[in-house]
Design an enzyme around this catalytic site. Sequence first.
Site, PDB file in Angstrom:
ATOM      1  N   PRO A 226       9.849  -1.341  38.629  1.00  0.00           N
ATOM      2  CA  PRO A 226       9.495  -2.350  37.632  1.00  0.00           C
ATOM      3  C   PRO A 226       9.884  -1.917  36.217  1.00  0.00           C
ATOM      4  O   PRO A 226      10.103  -0.722  35.973  1.00  0.00           O
ATOM      5  CB  PRO A 226       7.974  -2.459  37.757  1.00  0.00           C
ATOM      6  CG  PRO A 226       7.535  -1.417  38.693  1.00  0.00           C
ATOM      7  CD  PRO A 226       8.699  -0.760  39.301  1.00  0.00           C
ATOM      8  N   GLY A 230      10.324   3.950  33.241  1.00  0.00           N
ATOM      9  CA  GLY A 230      11.022   5.154  32.813  1.00  0.00           C
ATOM     10  C   GLY A 230      12.369   5.380  33.463  1.00  0.00           C
ATOM     11  O   GLY A 230      12.835   6.523  33.536  1.00  0.00           O
ATOM     12  N   GLU A 447     -18.755 -16.826  28.425  1.00  0.00           N
ATOM     13  CA  GLU A 447     -18.515 -15.400  28.673  1.00  0.00           C
ATOM     14  C   GLU A 447     -19.717 -14.734  29.321  1.00  0.00           C
ATOM     15  O   GLU A 447     -19.573 -13.942  30.248  1.00  0.00           O
ATOM     16  CB  GLU A 447     -18.144 -14.670  27.375  1.00  0.00           C
ATOM     17  CG  GLU A 447     -16.849 -15.156  26.725  1.00  0.00           C
ATOM     18  CD  GLU A 447     -15.674 -15.208  27.683  1.00  0.00           C
ATOM     19  OE1 GLU A 447     -15.610 -14.374  28.605  1.00  0.00           O
ATOM     20  OE2 GLU A 447     -14.826 -16.116  27.526  1.00  0.00           O
TER      21      GLU A 447
END
Length: 639
Positions: A226, A230, A447
């Site tokens: 993905p 790196g 919430e």
Amino acid sequence: MKQKSSVNHSYLSRFNANSRQKAKKSQKMSHLRKLAAGWMILQTFLVATPTLAQKADNQMSYGQFLQKLEQGDVKEVELDETAQRARVTLKGEDEKAPQKEVVLFENNPRLSSRITKSGANLEVRSSLDRSATASILLNLIIIFMLLGALIMIIRRSAGASGQAFSFGKSKARFQMEAKTGIKFDDVAGIEEAKEELQEVVTFLKEPEKFTAIGAKIPRGMLLVGPPGTGKTLLAKAIAGEAGVPFFSISGSEFVEMFVGVGASRVRDLFKKAKENAPCLIFIDEIDAVGRQRGAGIGGGNDEREQTLNQLLTEMDGFEGNSGIIVIAATNRPDVLDQALLRPGRFDRQVIVDYPDYQGRLGILEVHSRNKKIASEVSLEAVARRTPGFTGADLANLLNEAAIFTARRRKEAVTQKEINDAIDRVVAGMEGTPLVDSKSKRLIAYHEIGHAIVATVTPNHDPVEKVTIIPRGGAGGLTWFTPGEELGLETKSKILAQITSTLGGRAAEEIIFGKDEITQGAGQDIQMLTSMARKMVTKFGMSDLGPLALEGQEQPVFLGNDSMQRSEYSEAISSRIDNQIRAIVLQCYDNAKKIIRDNRYAIDRITDILIEKESIDGEEFRKLVKEFSNSSESELMVHS
Ligand SMILES: Nc1ncnc2c1ncn2[C@@H]1O[C@H](COP(=O)(O)OP(=O)(O)OP(=O)(O)O)[C@@H](O)[C@H]1O
Ligand SMILES: [Zn+2]
């Protein structure tokens, strides 16, 4: 002479006047007439064909016509300028006999004077009646529209590519770094990949070691993973470790608007690389060029295929030990053309995946090396809080924390800056809190609804924080501390998640009434629907049994076999919908029950949230405990 139309007028002007302006106009008109004639041929040809044979005997050649004129045998001439014909009546011929037709040549300015001199009557006519004029006009409009569209298309495409017309210049778009300065030490968390690639470093450094014993050096490697994990960094580290130059280009740079440019870039790149061997070529996003040939909607793409072919040719052209290694990166290995993966090309694949806990810790350590971090900060805790983060996310996280620190004029990064940075990386920029209003109350209840349902439901991740400070487009947020790893999810855990996701909407409905629910829960609803759908169609967690009812979802434009979508019948499809609905409605009932049962605590905690705007997990759990114990008698009053 009669004038019947404006076209006729121009005809006259050609005969009678010499003024430049008029000449120009007539030129234009004759040009238009040619165009029109072309159209008329198209239109009339089919109709006229059968009468051609019959026509032959009342035709007269131009020469014959001139001769008759000379001899004074001509009684009357009808000139038809548009059709370029003359109809001739001869002297002493029967009135009823058909007129002879003469085909004229285009420029015969002296013809009319000849006719009049011969004593014949001259009549000028135009075969252009009204319908013909209309059809000419129509044809002209069509022509102009086509021209207009053509011009627009050309303009657009030029604008879109910005440099559509710099074709042939083929600016080399690759970068070269003589020394990347990056070492394997700078890459953390992808140990297996590093080990595999260690070998490549040796290939580049000491190729003799391999060639001496007759081993073939691989030419290409594919890094699969993905974005942000790196891959680029790893490739640079290989070049850095081996001390060779690093050439890089992105696959999307190859694919230009004009056919041939991409291929010439590939040639340039490999030419430069050969001059600098040993070296490493890195091609990012290889799927942009390397996609299966002839796949995808609308068939193949010539430019892409040419570029790909050139790339394959170049790779085949290497000598065994030319000292060039090509590393390509992609996150879609499945769409790559098989030819790319054949031996001698990118035949080795190295997976570069999301880092696990140890990996994240390693990456955090790498990136905190050059930053001042307070000793109280626990990188372990940060690594634990960030499952699913890539190396790039973690690097970004520490950078954001450093920015917060600088802005707050602190000496070193503390845990607070790191927490704020995580929030920011995960959920976007913090907005300004709402002023006290009905919407603020509604968001607060929503919430708290999520948070309380999550807290009461067994098997749910603990609440980390509830806030009504807007962030990244959301009016309020409830955070949960994720479990150790993104690993196995049990059915009861997924159901708990669906229930808590419904907690917001449930609170809206119970507290403000059925008609007052808002679109603010839209995201929640999408999320939970997709969870429920996966339970049924992918994880086999419904009454339909352990069957996979859906293949991998694939966007249609990606090429490959994209048409294998619905694998089940109408009947199954409606049973799937029923199962999904049953799951969601059951969870919604549970959520509403929890809201009703905890109404007193919810009201109290919501008041506190409106005042403080944020409550962290510890405190939230304490408040829930406190108010639930004292709620029994109050509940009677409220309900
Ligand atoms: N394993 C890692 N160790 C240390 N830093 C990392 C690691 N992974 C990513 N990073 C950091 O993230 C940055 C971006 O990573 P990089 O460009 O190499 O990712 P990528 O996989 O090539 O992404 P993309 O596919 O989008 O090109 C790096 O420059 C580095 O700072
Ligand atoms: Zn919500």
